[in-house]
Design an enzyme around this catalytic site. Structure first.
Site, short mmCIF file in Angstrom:
data_model
loop_
_atom_site.label_atom_id
_atom_site.label_comp_id
_atom_site.label_asym_id
_atom_site.label_seq_id
_atom_site.Cartn_x
_atom_site.Cartn_y
_atom_site.Cartn_z
N GLN A 101 41.49 3.75 -69.32
CA GLN A 101 40.49 2.69 -69.18
C GLN A 101 39.53 3.00 -68.03
O GLN A 101 39.79 2.69 -66.87
CB GLN A 101 41.17 1.34 -68.94
CG GLN A 101 40.16 0.23 -68.93
CD GLN A 101 40.74 -1.12 -69.23
OE1 GLN A 101 41.93 -1.30 -69.34
NE2 GLN A 101 39.87 -2.09 -69.34
N PHE A 102 38.39 3.60 -68.40
CA PHE A 102 37.41 3.98 -67.39
C PHE A 102 36.81 2.79 -66.68
O PHE A 102 36.34 2.90 -65.55
CB PHE A 102 36.30 4.84 -68.02
CG PHE A 102 35.29 4.07 -68.82
CD1 PHE A 102 34.11 3.64 -68.23
CD2 PHE A 102 35.51 3.79 -70.16
CE1 PHE A 102 33.17 2.93 -68.97
CE2 PHE A 102 34.59 3.08 -70.90
CZ PHE A 102 33.41 2.65 -70.31
N THR A 103 36.87 1.61 -67.28
CA THR A 103 36.26 0.43 -66.66
C THR A 103 36.97 0.00 -65.38
O THR A 103 36.45 -0.83 -64.64
CB THR A 103 36.19 -0.76 -67.64
OG1 THR A 103 37.50 -1.09 -68.08
CG2 THR A 103 35.31 -0.42 -68.84
#
Length: 161
Positions: A86-88
């Site tokens: 999850q890059f967020t």
């Protein structure tokens, strides 16, 4: 690396394609008691961060013992892990209302680092199921406790302070 660990009684993930329907090339994954972990990677992350973080996750004592105290690890309870990239988690919201993701790792590096992290967890004897890197995933979970812990190698890893 930055992770969010949620102690769960169960969790699942599937992948949705561009048509908004279930992606038939991805077999939905599910786990019983254990952790659902969201994993963010920066370009500065490497083998040292992977190793330290996997050790921390495998030995974190957040499962209850017979006296109801958080005193048991995921290895102690025979738990499972659902790991989702999850890059967020590297969203920067300091300026304006649209998050910036420039601190998130480049996809090629982040994918390889996430895979290494999952392998390090498996080497500790814990079954690890995965989502799909870069995909639109639908996640379901029952947070047990609730217990949610954030670990960031930039601030929590001893040599990084």
């Amino acid at each position: 690396m930055r992770i969010v660990i949620q102690r769960v009684s169960h969790a699942s993930v599937d992948v949705v394609n561009e048509l908004g329907t279930l992606d038939p090339t991805f077999e939905p994954q599910q786990i019983g008691p254990g952790y659902m972990i969201l994993v963010g990677v920066s370009d500065a992350d490497g083998d040292a961060e992977v190793s330290w973080l996997a050790h921390k996750v495998l030995n974190l004592r957040v499962f209850e013992d017979e006296q109801g105290k958080m005193n048991r690890s995921i290895q102690d309870i025979g738990g499972e892990i659902l790991s989702l990239s999850q890059f967020t988690l590297y969203a920067d919201v300091h300026k304006g209302n649209r998050p910036s993701f420039i601190k998130a790792g480049k996809p090629e590096h982040a994918d390889i680092t996430w895979i290494k992290f999952n392998e390090a967890l498996r080497s500790g004897g814990v079954p690890v199921r995965e989502g799909r890197f870069g995909a639109h995933m639908r996640v379901g979970l029952v947070n047990d406790g609730p217990v949610t812990i954030i670990v960031d190698t930039e601030t929590d890893m001893p040599h990084k302070k």
